[in-house]
Design a protein around this motif. Structure first.
Motif, PDB file in Angstrom:
ATOM      1  N   ASN A   5       0.852  -1.295   0.124  1.00  0.00           N
ATOM      2  CA  ASN A   5       0.124   0.054   0.016  1.00  0.00           C
ATOM      3  C   ASN A   5       0.902   1.208   0.043  1.00  0.00           C
ATOM      4  O   ASN A   5       1.629   1.532   0.892  1.00  0.00           O
ATOM      5  CB  ASN A   5      -0.792  -0.010   1.044  1.00  0.00           C
ATOM      6  N   VAL A   6       0.669   2.155  -1.064  1.00  0.00           N
ATOM      7  CA  VAL A   6       1.584   3.287  -1.213  1.00  0.00           C
ATOM      8  C   VAL A   6       0.682   4.495  -0.829  1.00  0.00           C
ATOM      9  O   VAL A   6      -0.457   4.658  -1.707  1.00  0.00           O
ATOM     10  CB  VAL A   6       2.012   3.399  -2.852  1.00  0.00           C
ATOM     11  N   LYS A   7       0.982   5.100   0.111  1.00  0.00           N
ATOM     12  CA  LYS A   7       0.101   6.495   0.339  1.00  0.00           C
ATOM     13  C   LYS A   7       1.038   7.900  -0.119  1.00  0.00           C
ATOM     14  O   LYS A   7       2.074   7.770   0.465  1.00  0.00           O
ATOM     15  CB  LYS A   7      -0.137   6.664   1.767  1.00  0.00           C
ATOM     16  N   ILE A  44      -2.666   2.231  -4.529  1.00  0.00           N
ATOM     17  CA  ILE A  44      -2.170   3.412  -4.399  1.00  0.00           C
ATOM     18  C   ILE A  44      -3.174   4.295  -3.588  1.00  0.00           C
ATOM     19  O   ILE A  44      -4.346   4.353  -4.284  1.00  0.00           O
ATOM     20  CB  ILE A  44      -1.523   3.987  -5.799  1.00  0.00           C
ATOM     21  N   ASP A  45      -2.969   5.000  -2.425  1.00  0.00           N
ATOM     22  CA  ASP A  45      -4.074   5.963  -2.090  1.00  0.00           C
ATOM     23  C   ASP A  45      -3.594   7.292  -2.154  1.00  0.00           C
ATOM     24  O   ASP A  45      -2.472   7.589  -1.780  1.00  0.00           O
ATOM     25  CB  ASP A  45      -4.227   5.760  -0.560  1.00  0.00           C
TER      26      ASP A  45
END
Lengths: 66, 66, 66, 66, 66, 66
Positions: A5-7, A44-45
Motif C-alpha cells: 500500500n503506497v500512500k 495506491i492511496d
C-alpha cells in the motif's frame, strides 16, 4: 502473496507514474523475495494535502510556505 | 472489538452490496469469535482501478484486455 | 481482487477460527461481488490487549473490570 | 518516526478540525514518546457513511434512525 | 512524504532482503515522484502464514499442498 | 466511530505510555469532533526497527549511527 500500500499526497500523480509505481513495487517483490507477480497487489492511496500532516501542520500549509 | 477493512475496486458497488458486506463480516465475527456487533466496525474502501495493480499492471488495463 | 484485513484482539484465536474467518470473508466476496477467490486475500492481525483501546481504556483493563 | 492514521466518517470535518487533529496527534507523540515532530505523519481518511458499518448497519442508516 | 506498507508472509525474510525492500521502495518514490527520501517511510509487516488466506485457505495449508 | 491506528517503533513503549496514547487520541476525538468514546478505537502497532525504513535505511542502522 505480497500486498503493498503506497500512500502519497494527491498532487497530480499521472497514469504513467501510477503504472511505474505498480511495476516497480511488483518487480521488487519478484527480484528480492521471488514472489509471484500474479498474486502481488499494489494499492495506491492519494491523500488530500489537507488530510496529511507532518511537523504539526497540514501539507497544504507547508506548500504555501514553500 | 473487531475492525474489518474491505478494499475492493470501485466498479459499481451498490448500496445493497455494501450493506451485505457489512452484515456478512459482522455476522462472521459474532458466529466465529462470539464478538459483540455493537463494537464491530466494517470499513469499505473503494479503490480506483487506476490505483490497483496486480501482475505488474493497473486493473484498468486488465479490464481492457478482457 | 479484494483485500480484507481483520483486526481482533489476541485472546486465543484458534486455527479453526482463523480458517473460518478466511473462508467466510472470501465466500462473502464471491457471493456478494462475484469476485475470484484465487485473488482474494484475507489478512488477520491479532492485536495485544494492551495495544487496543476503547472508551479511553486498554482492553487489558476492561477485561479485568468484567 | 510515528505514523498515525485517523479514520472518521465524512460528516463535514472542517479545515480547523483537521488541523486540530494533526496538531493533537503530533503533540501526543512528542509529549508521551519524545518523538521528533519533523518525522511524525498524521493521515486522516474521511469515509463515506455508506461505507462504514457498525452493529450490522451502515452509518447512513443509523443516522436516519437517530 | 510517502508512506509505504509492505505486507508479506513471515517465511524467513532476511535482514538483507528487508534492507533491499526499503531501499527499492524509497528509490521508486524518488525516481518516479521526485519525493524526498528523508520523509519517505517504508514499514514491513511479516504476517504468520496461519493468518494469511488466499482462495479460501490459509497459506500454511497451501504450502503443505505444494 | 473513529478508528485510530498508531504505528511506532518497538523501542520499549511502556504500559503507561500506551495508556496515555489511547487516552490522548480518544480525548482528541471527543474534544475536536464530539465523538462518542464508547465507539472510538485506538490500535497501537509496535514495529521492529529492522522493519521500519526512512531515508533508504532501516531504523536499526540509524540508531547505530546516532
Amino acid at each position: 502473496m505480497p500486498y503493498i500500500n503506497v500512500k502519497v499526497t494527491n498532487e497530480g500523480v499521472t497514469q504513467e507514474q501510477k503504472q511505474a509505481i505498480i511495476e516497480g513495487c511488483t518487480k521488487l517483490m519478484v527480484d528480492v523475495l521471488d514472489k509471484d507477480p500474479a498474486t502481488t497487489f499494489v494499492v495506491i492511496d492519494e491523500i488530500d494535502t489537507d488530510n496529511w500532516g507532518i511537523g504539526f501542520d497540514q501539507v497544504t500549509q507547508l506548500r504555501k510556505n514553500q
